[in-house]
Design an enzyme around this catalytic site. Sequence first.
Site, PDB file in Angstrom:
ATOM      1  N   THR A  58     114.489  69.096  73.425  1.00 29.06           N
ATOM      2  CA  THR A  58     113.929  70.129  73.370  1.00 29.06           C
ATOM      3  C   THR A  58     113.030  70.886  74.174  1.00 29.06           C
ATOM      4  O   THR A  58     113.151  72.134  74.454  1.00 29.06           O
ATOM      5  CB  THR A  58     112.862  69.825  71.912  1.00 29.06           C
ATOM      6  OG1 THR A  58     113.507  69.113  70.947  1.00 29.06           O
ATOM      7  CG2 THR A  58     112.155  71.055  71.460  1.00 29.06           C
ATOM      8  N   HIS A 135     110.380  71.193  62.459  1.00 34.09           N
ATOM      9  CA  HIS A 135     110.760  71.504  63.667  1.00 34.09           C
ATOM     10  C   HIS A 135     111.993  72.476  63.582  1.00 34.09           C
ATOM     11  O   HIS A 135     113.157  72.212  63.566  1.00 34.09           O
ATOM     12  CB  HIS A 135     111.554  70.029  64.028  1.00 34.09           C
ATOM     13  CG  HIS A 135     111.889  69.889  65.340  1.00 34.09           C
ATOM     14  ND1 HIS A 135     111.557  71.127  66.431  1.00 34.09           N
ATOM     15  CD2 HIS A 135     112.875  69.058  66.282  1.00 34.09           C
ATOM     16  CE1 HIS A 135     112.219  70.557  67.399  1.00 34.09           C
ATOM     17  NE2 HIS A 135     112.935  69.341  67.538  1.00 34.09           N
TER      18      HIS A 135
END
Lengths: 307, 152
Positions: A58, A135
């Site tokens: 990420t 997320h």
Amino acid sequence: MSLKGKDIVSIRDLSKGEILEILNHAKEMIPVAKGKKKLKLLEGKILASLFFEPSTRTRLSFETAMHRLGGSVIGFADPSITSLRKGENIVDTIRMADAYSDVIVIRHPKEGTARMAAEFAEAPVINAGDGAGRHPTQCLLDLFTILMEKGKLEGMKVVLLGDLKYGRTVHSLAYALALFGAELVFVSPESLRMPKEIVEDCIELGVEPVSTTDLEKAIRDADVLYVTRIQKERFPDPTEYSRVIGSYKVDMNLLKHAKEDLIVMHPLPRIDEISPEVDKTRHAVYFKQAFNGVPVRMSILSKVLGG
Amino acid sequence: MKKELKIPRIKDGTVIDHITAGQALKVLRILGIPEGTKSIVSVAMYVKSKKMGKKDIVKVENRELDPEEVNKIALIAPKATINIIRDYKVAKKFRVHVPDEIVGIVRCPNPNCISNSEEPIESRFVVVRRDPLVIKCYYCERKPDNIADNII
């Protein structure tokens, strides 16, 4: 429709139209993400990358996305080197980052931190994961991967496998897939079933998910198999863990029962839930999925920055 | 049939009527009664009600509820009516109202929620459904199963 200045804390902050806008723009970003085309859309812009918790994919893909579009990145990947160690609260750290940057990306182990950050920052805030909570950018790149591989989301039969109780990616993904009218099958051990409220959300969106423990049967006519890691620490009894992990291994033997064009996805990191022999098959798209994080995050950054 | 009065009328104070049956003791807990109160408090539980089938009633003498206290009651007894009594007469009567947002009243049951940390924010919930009442934490999106147990 403009996403300029918008906070993206939860996938639920985005309408179906806004999700499609991000995904369509991400397609155009692919050559730029691969470095084949130059596009200085975010030149002069600064991303504050605040990672209060470890992350590989990420964080790196957000930072790559910003650099590829000509922007720059400030921030930290280890909060122990910041003033937080001196007892500064998160809100003050956010205020400071807000003053120094144009967009904030935040990951924190406590749920709701990104929402709090969005309240205090004027710059758009993008949630890169908050505890067991949300997320949204992972969810967007998962949708993007299905769209790229299958051409559509509607009507796709998607099997979500693994820890459906605690896995944050599967909660947002189930909601988003239901929003697009996909058919959902949840496969997990009894103790790690999809929470009732997520199932109810899907039903409210007109999708009736099927829950089962029988993976072999579930994948027979599936288009997508989305595998998540089952964490050992969730099981009080190690023998129970070995039993469960054995029954949900994705290997060539299992894939014999699948359609030829079934795609296997995984948010990574994987431990042993997918056998390495699957990597070489055309079913495996998890490494492509990891790459897709870059064009999708480029799209998100350029949209919220109005680029 | 002659109307039966389970609890005597009060001279001054508050009558909370139409409390969801079985919730009266929680209402008292929310109001901080009887700890430290000098008021006389009467409670009737599972009383017959035309509207609700069964209901609870609480009468508190010499105390008028303020709006913030009323909102707290609304979270566990959304149909409750409040009667302010002055000299045996109903001086004011109003229904409790669950606000669209509940700030600083309910604690998030999720120990890992940022609202339970040392940050300069108050707990905040949004109302998802009114009947039955379902609320969701603005920060972590957790929906408490038992609102009464989490009232601050």
